[in-house]
Design a protein around this motif. Structure first.
Motif, PDB file in Angstrom:
ATOM      1  N   ASN A   8       0.658  -0.826  -0.103  1.00 50.15           N
ATOM      2  CA  ASN A   8      -0.048  -0.107  -0.410  1.00 50.15           C
ATOM      3  C   ASN A   8       0.590   1.003   0.052  1.00 50.15           C
ATOM      4  O   ASN A   8       1.831   1.522   0.432  1.00 50.15           O
ATOM      5  N   ARG A 207      -5.406  -3.667  -1.553  1.00 43.96           N
ATOM      6  CA  ARG A 207      -3.933  -2.784  -2.117  1.00 43.96           C
ATOM      7  C   ARG A 207      -4.945  -1.063  -2.546  1.00 43.96           C
ATOM      8  O   ARG A 207      -4.878  -0.983  -3.421  1.00 43.96           O
ATOM      9  N   THR A 291       2.847  -1.309   4.515  1.00 39.87           N
ATOM     10  CA  THR A 291       2.515   0.049   4.153  1.00 39.87           C
ATOM     11  C   THR A 291       3.516   1.171   3.749  1.00 39.87           C
ATOM     12  O   THR A 291       4.643   0.563   4.644  1.00 39.87           O
TER      13      THR A 291
END
Length: 463
Positions: A8, A207, A291
């Motif tokens: 991400n 995502r 992330t």
């Protein structure tokens, strides 16, 4: 064989924040625990620079990896073509859900009706608020829904082109700071954080690329009182101003300058506090390790340096030097300090690199993933800044680690020895002993100028 695990992407983007407004960057006055922790858990870039000193072209360069002149936008007021190839469109084929929350500023905002649809630029989610409290936009609708009796307190003076200004509101200039008039959880900063947290919760199983566009610490400088109380106005250092720069800000006292700085710092601390909420949401949803987080600003703020407030050419560090922190647990080692020069156009190809996406030829930036991975990396020799405004003089600037050279459209030259004069007070373009350096920097500017010239068409249909 292990499949590619694309991260991400969460970009935390402030507006008009100087590079030196984080404690981790050496400012002992700052109170920024969450961003300091981000730096400790990842990488801190000490020499990240904007390619333009104002909002629109800087943001466009960041999101396309192209220089302002290649995009045809070197000053505020020129919208990004609706079909421009942004990083959003580059990631779409790879199953990224994309969102802008808060300020984007790809379009003019003071001369359009914010109730009308805005071009989506490829974003799946567009929660747009380019100016807090000025228009009936997503931010004001948010306040209306959760605290309707506080809408007026969340308003601020509007830009000249907007209608129905609240005449009872304080001025919005940097030199006229004031205390936020409502609850601290109703600021535009809180709005961006709240909506970003909700977005992360909603998309935790998909995502995503999320751009959290904070408006602060851009004027109006109106932090909540709790954050003002963190700073002693009398302790604030005065700006750096050369003898020939005094008097640019008229009728301003040292106490006013100190107050401006304290309130500006307080706004940054409020941002830090709200970003802490976003980090906690990543933790709670189990997304921290999946992330890639980037914290950056579009450009800086003079904050009284050189007798100036706001932003703009010729390219002083107070305006183009910005903070940049990056974290990707398990991939980027903690507590890395990178002193190499990077430009904002470099963010786009670096993100693509981590996402396993090929970089289109039109992208002019260069990935610095190798630097983040502590692998062999050939750093830039210089950064390039360009600003062409039809109503003001135009400037092009190159900066190395040791020197800065600025030249405008009528031949004025500035040269600064950054080792001897880090605050860029003394122009040595005509100084004894600097003629060789001057010629080297002239050559560097010309070389970078040729390099920046657009190589490929701008519109997506041409690729």
């Amino acid at each position: 064989m292990r499949s590619l695990d694309r991260p991400n992407i969460l970009m935390l983007h402030t507006d008009q924040q100087r590079w030196d407004t984080l404690r981790c960057m050496g400012n002992e006055f700052m109170r920024t625990p969450n961003l300091d922790k981000l730096a400790a858990e990842g990488a801190m870039f000490t020499n990240c620079f904007a390619n333009n000193p104002v909002c629109m072209p800087s943001r466009m360069s960041l999101m396309t990896g192209q220089y302002p002149s290649a995009l045809g936008c070197t000053c505020n007021g020129i919208p990004l073509p609706e079909d421009a190839l942004t990083i959003i469109r580059m990631l779409k084929p790879y199953d990224y859900h994309t969102a802008n929350i808060g300020k984007l500023h790809f379009q003019n905002h003071s001369n359009r009706n914010h109730k009308d649809p805005h071009p989506d630029y490829g974003f799946d989610t567009l929660i747009l608020s380019d100016e807090p409290g000025c228009y009936d936009d997503a931010y004001i609708k948010w306040v209306e829904n959760i605290a309707p009796d506080q809408v007026h307190n969340c308003r601020c003076v509007l830009p000249p082109m907007a209608a129905d200004p609240p005449n009872d509101k304080p001025p919005r200039g940097a030199i006229t700071p004031y205390i936020w008039e409502s609850d601290e959880d109703l600021t535009h900063t809180a709005f961006v954080a709240s909506e970003t947290c909700e977005y992360i919760k909603e998309r935790k199983d998909q995502r995503f690329f999320a751009f959290a566009g904070f408006y602060a610490p851009h004027a109006p400088i109106n932090p909540p009182e709790r954050f003002v109380d963190m700073y002693n106005i009398a302790d604030m250092p005065l700006p750096f101003v050369g003898e020939d720069e005094k008097g640019r800000v008229k009728d301003v006292t040292p106490d006013q300058l100190r107050k401006m700085k304290a309130y500006y710092y307080a706004l940054v601390s409020h941002i830090d506090d709200q970003i802490g909420r976003i980090f906690q949401t990543l933790e709670d949803e189990g997304l921290r390790d999946r992330t890639l987080v980037i914290f950056i600003s579009d450009h800086g703020e003079h904050l009284g340096d050189h007798g100036l407030t706001g932003k703009g050419a010729p390219g002083f560090d107070s305006c183009i030097h910005v903070p940049c922190l990056i974290r990707y647990p398990g991939v980027i080692k903690p507590n890395i300090r990178i002193d190499s020069l990077i430009e904002q156009v470099d963010l786009c190809p670096t993100i693509l690199d981590y996402c396993g996406v090929q970089t289109p030829r039109i992208v002019q930036g260069r990935s610095f993933r190798s630097a983040l991975q502590c692998e062999p990396y050939e750093p830039r020799n210089s950064i390039f800044m360009e600003s062409k405004d039809p109503f003001k003089s135009s400037w092009k600037t190159v900066r190395t680690l040791d020197h800065k050279y600025c030249r405008n459209n009528i031949g004025r030259e500035l040269l600064f020895d950054l080792n001897a004069d880090p605050h860029e007070i003394n122009n040595v373009a005509n100084g004894e002993g600097y003629q060789e350096v001057l010629q080297i920097m002239r050559d560097e500017l010309l070389s970078r100028w040729f390099d920046v010239e657009k190589q490929f068409p701008i519109r997506t249909g041409a690729y």
